[in-house]
Write a protein that holds these residues in place. Structure first.
Motif, mmCIF file in Angstrom:
data_model
loop_
_atom_site.group_PDB
_atom_site.id
_atom_site.type_symbol
_atom_site.label_atom_id
_atom_site.label_comp_id
_atom_site.label_asym_id
_atom_site.label_seq_id
_atom_site.Cartn_x
_atom_site.Cartn_y
_atom_site.Cartn_z
ATOM 1 N N ILE A 1 7.676 7.221 12.193
ATOM 2 C CA ILE A 1 6.630 6.443 12.875
ATOM 3 C C ILE A 1 5.296 6.604 12.155
ATOM 4 O O ILE A 1 4.551 5.637 11.968
ATOM 5 N N CYS A 2 4.978 7.845 11.719
ATOM 6 C CA CYS A 2 3.721 8.088 10.986
ATOM 7 C C CYS A 2 3.674 7.288 9.690
ATOM 8 O O CYS A 2 2.654 6.655 9.377
ATOM 9 N N VAL A 3 4.771 7.311 8.941
ATOM 10 C CA VAL A 3 4.837 6.556 7.690
ATOM 11 C C VAL A 3 4.727 5.056 7.975
ATOM 12 O O VAL A 3 4.014 4.325 7.286
ATOM 13 N N GLY A 4 5.413 4.606 9.026
ATOM 14 C CA GLY A 4 5.366 3.185 9.390
ATOM 15 C C GLY A 4 3.976 2.730 9.801
ATOM 16 O O GLY A 4 3.536 1.636 9.442
ATOM 17 N N ILE A 5 3.272 3.581 10.557
ATOM 18 C CA ILE A 5 1.907 3.236 10.986
ATOM 19 C C ILE A 5 0.974 3.133 9.786
ATOM 20 O O ILE A 5 0.155 2.210 9.697
ATOM 21 N N CYS A 6 1.077 4.073 8.850
ATOM 22 C CA CYS A 6 0.249 4.014 7.634
ATOM 23 C C CYS A 6 0.539 2.747 6.835
ATOM 24 O O CYS A 6 -0.378 2.083 6.339
ATOM 25 N N ASN A 7 1.810 2.403 6.723
ATOM 26 C CA ASN A 7 2.213 1.204 5.996
ATOM 27 C C ASN A 7 1.662 -0.050 6.660
ATOM 28 O O ASN A 7 1.118 -0.939 5.997
ATOM 29 N N LEU A 8 1.782 -0.111 7.977
ATOM 30 C CA LEU A 8 1.299 -1.279 8.714
ATOM 31 C C LEU A 8 -0.226 -1.371 8.681
ATOM 32 O O LEU A 8 -0.786 -2.455 8.478
ATOM 33 N N LEU A 9 -0.904 -0.237 8.846
ATOM 34 C CA LEU A 9 -2.369 -0.220 8.832
ATOM 35 C C LEU A 9 -2.898 -0.710 7.490
ATOM 36 O O LEU A 9 -3.819 -1.548 7.420
ATOM 37 N N GLY B 1 -0.982 14.055 1.353
ATOM 38 C CA GLY B 1 -0.817 13.254 0.146
ATOM 39 C C GLY B 1 0.218 12.159 0.325
ATOM 40 O O GLY B 1 0.042 11.043 -0.167
ATOM 41 N N MET B 2 1.280 12.466 1.055
ATOM 42 C CA MET B 2 2.338 11.472 1.261
ATOM 43 C C MET B 2 1.839 10.316 2.122
ATOM 44 O O MET B 2 2.076 9.140 1.805
ATOM 45 N N LEU B 3 1.156 10.630 3.217
ATOM 46 C CA LEU B 3 0.644 9.566 4.090
ATOM 47 C C LEU B 3 -0.429 8.741 3.374
ATOM 48 O O LEU B 3 -0.476 7.511 3.514
ATOM 49 N N LEU B 4 -1.289 9.415 2.589
ATOM 50 C CA LEU B 4 -2.306 8.698 1.828
ATOM 51 C C LEU B 4 -1.653 7.794 0.783
ATOM 52 O O LEU B 4 -2.110 6.660 0.553
ATOM 53 N N PHE B 5 -0.575 8.268 0.168
ATOM 54 C CA PHE B 5 0.133 7.481 -0.831
ATOM 55 C C PHE B 5 0.678 6.191 -0.221
ATOM 56 O O PHE B 5 0.522 5.098 -0.783
ATOM 57 N N VAL B 6 1.317 6.309 0.944
ATOM 58 C CA VAL B 6 1.873 5.123 1.620
ATOM 59 C C VAL B 6 0.754 4.168 2.002
ATOM 60 O O VAL B 6 0.879 2.942 1.842
ATOM 61 N N LEU B 7 -0.357 4.707 2.505
ATOM 62 C CA LEU B 7 -1.489 3.857 2.886
ATOM 63 C C LEU B 7 -2.050 3.116 1.689
ATOM 64 O O LEU B 7 -2.282 1.898 1.753
ATOM 65 N N PHE C 1 9.410 7.649 0.105
ATOM 66 C CA PHE C 1 10.105 7.308 1.345
ATOM 67 C C PHE C 1 11.377 8.154 1.502
ATOM 68 O O PHE C 1 11.689 8.629 2.593
ATOM 69 N N TYR C 2 12.118 8.346 0.401
ATOM 70 C CA TYR C 2 13.351 9.135 0.470
ATOM 71 C C TYR C 2 13.068 10.593 0.827
ATOM 72 O O TYR C 2 13.841 11.240 1.521
#
Length: 488
Positions: free
Chosen positions: A327-335, A387-393, A308-309
């Protein structure tokens, strides 16, 4: 309802809960009521307890909101309060909350056991209202830091109390789904703070509005909780047996009260027993407290906060504005949180945890590969972002929502609040040091080694979960406690 059981219920307001349970046990042994009849009658309707759970998740919304409220507003805050360019002061504005959260989490168990879950929520809301008001009206850095510390104490109390409450008021067959609602609320709070903070860079003083807005849900939590059910587990533990019965009726419906009381008696609970801290460290409770602390430690050592940092810098190098990146990170987290909510009571906690940590290890592997010289800059860019978005998901599918829910399930009732507080304190300490040391380690050992270390911790977590974690899907809290704890 109480009239129907007048012969078995001890009518004195604070009658001995052991006598109360024994009365139900005598009725059970007479053959008129067996535990199997509850299954024949069906599960309690989920609607009875849903509204109480939704009110409790306001604390999780506030937790997420205050985590993200300074993300978009920090630049304008530092300019207005006269510490622009002072990275130490900016870091303190962000991290003071962590110090307050540690203090709040340490005392959360004693507060929840002392005044009850409902009052603990209200005490959680109070410093958030005071702290947000102080931050919104301050004219200098010290006022901002004091306000953030107050808010942090509320943030520290909220998550463990929410995990306790949701676990204790939810029917077993939807407990995982309801537990996931806290993670979804945290995501919504985080996204809400990011969205409401967007105008802060163009509108002078907008950051003060961002803090004032948080007072509204905090006040709602304090007021609405007055009308919610108290945890029957806590009431029975305090010897308030008739009140416990009334709350079970409110949460599960009249036809399930007897079964709930009998089930609660299976673990031998009732009268309050004072548990010493030494029992967490060396006694019969060491195993479950160790599992809980280790899960939170591995959750933080996976590198989720470091990701996140570092996300803004990665997206910035890809030419993506920070607003879109958040927003992209937040959407992955919420999904991921929504998927976890749907699958929690179908696949189970253990499957989600192992799959989540394994997926996080793979994601860290992609980011580590991106940091090598074996791939082109174009491929490295996509590997980093993907990789970052997949990690958050993957994190939000299991490693995010499961530990707090699982801990509140596996910890025995008589120590649940205090032991969860100890485990959450471990969480905040490691969270603090990961945030403190991440950038320094990134400079000294580089992203390849650092992401490899994070990925290794994810793999360690996979094996730890497989070996030590008990599946709790569909089981009552009493069945879980009997399975985990040896008889005294």
């Amino acid at each position: 309802m109480r009239g129907r059981y007048a012969e078995t219920v001890v009518t004195k307001k604070r009658a001995s809960s052991r006598d109360f349970i024994n009365a139900y046990d005598r009725e059970e042994s007479s053959g008129h009521l067996a535990i199997g009849t509850a299954k024949d009658a069906g599960n309690p309707h989920w609607r009875h307890s849903l509204v109480h759970v939704l009110v409790a998740t306001i604390s999780s919304f506030l937790f997420g909101y205050h985590l993200g409220v300074v993300n978009e507003t920090l630049e304008s805050i530092s300019f207005d309060l006269g510490f622009s360019g002072n990275t130490m002061a900016e870091g303190l504005v962000v991290s003071t909350c962590l110090g307050g959260a540690f203090v709040g989490s340490v005392f959360s168990g004693w507060i929840a056991d002392g005044v009850g879950r409902r009052r603990a929520f209200q005490l959680c809301a109070l410093p958030m209202i005071i702290g947000a008001s102080m931050s919104a009206t301050t004219k200098d850095l010290w006022g901002m830091l004091l306000g953030r510390f107050f808010v942090g104490t509320g943030m520290g109390i909220g998550p463990p109390v929410a995990a306790l409450y949701v676990t204790e008021v939810s029917p077993a067959y939807v407990r995982g789904t309801y537990g996931s609602l806290t993670q979804i609320s945290t995501c919504l709070g985080l996204m809400g703070s990011l969205l409401i903070g967007i105008p802060a860079k163009e509108t002078m003083g907008w950051w003060r509005i961002c803090f004032w807005v948080s007072v509204i849900p905090a006040a709602m939590l304090a007021v609405f909780m007055e009308f919610c059910a108290e945890s029957p587990h806590w009431l029975l533990k305090k010897g308030r047996s008739t009140e416990a019965e009334a709350q079970f009726e409110k949460l599960f419906g009249g036809s399930h009260v007897k079964t709930a009381i009998i089930e609660l008696s299976k673990s031998g609970r009732g009268d309050e027993v004072e548990v010493k801290l030494s029992e967490f460290l060396f006694g019969r409770y060491f195993k479950v407290v160790f599992i809980g602390s280790a899960l939170f430690a591995l959750q933080q050592l996976s590198g989720i906060n470091a990701v996140f940092y570092f996300s803004s810098a990665v997206f910035k190098s890809a030419g993506v504005p920070s607003d879109s990146a958040n927003i992209c990170v937040g959407i992955c987290n919420l999904l991921g949180s929504i998927i976890a909510m749907i699958m929690m009571d179908k696949l189970g906690r253990k499957v989600l945890l192992t799959g989540s940590f394994f997926g996080m290890a793979v994601s860290m592997g992609l980011q580590a590969i991106a940091a090598t010289s074996f791939v082109s800059s174009f491929a490295a860019l996509y590997l980093s972002v993907g990789g970052m978005l997949l990690f958050v998901l993957m994190f939000s599918l299991g490693a995010g929502p499961v530990p707090s829910l699982l801990l509140s399930e596996i910890l025995p009732g008589r120590i649940r609040a205090k032991a969860l507080a100890v485990c959450m304190a471990v969480h905040w300490v490691i969270n603090f040091f990961v945030g403190l040391l991440f950038l320094r380690l990134l400079e000294q050992i580089g992203p390849l080694v650092l992401y490899t270390v994070f990925g290794s911790f994810c793999l360690v977590a996979v094996f730890f979960v497989k070996k030590n974690v008990l599946e709790t899907k569909g089981k009552s809290l009493q069945e879980i406690e009997i399975a985990l704890m040896p008889p005294e």
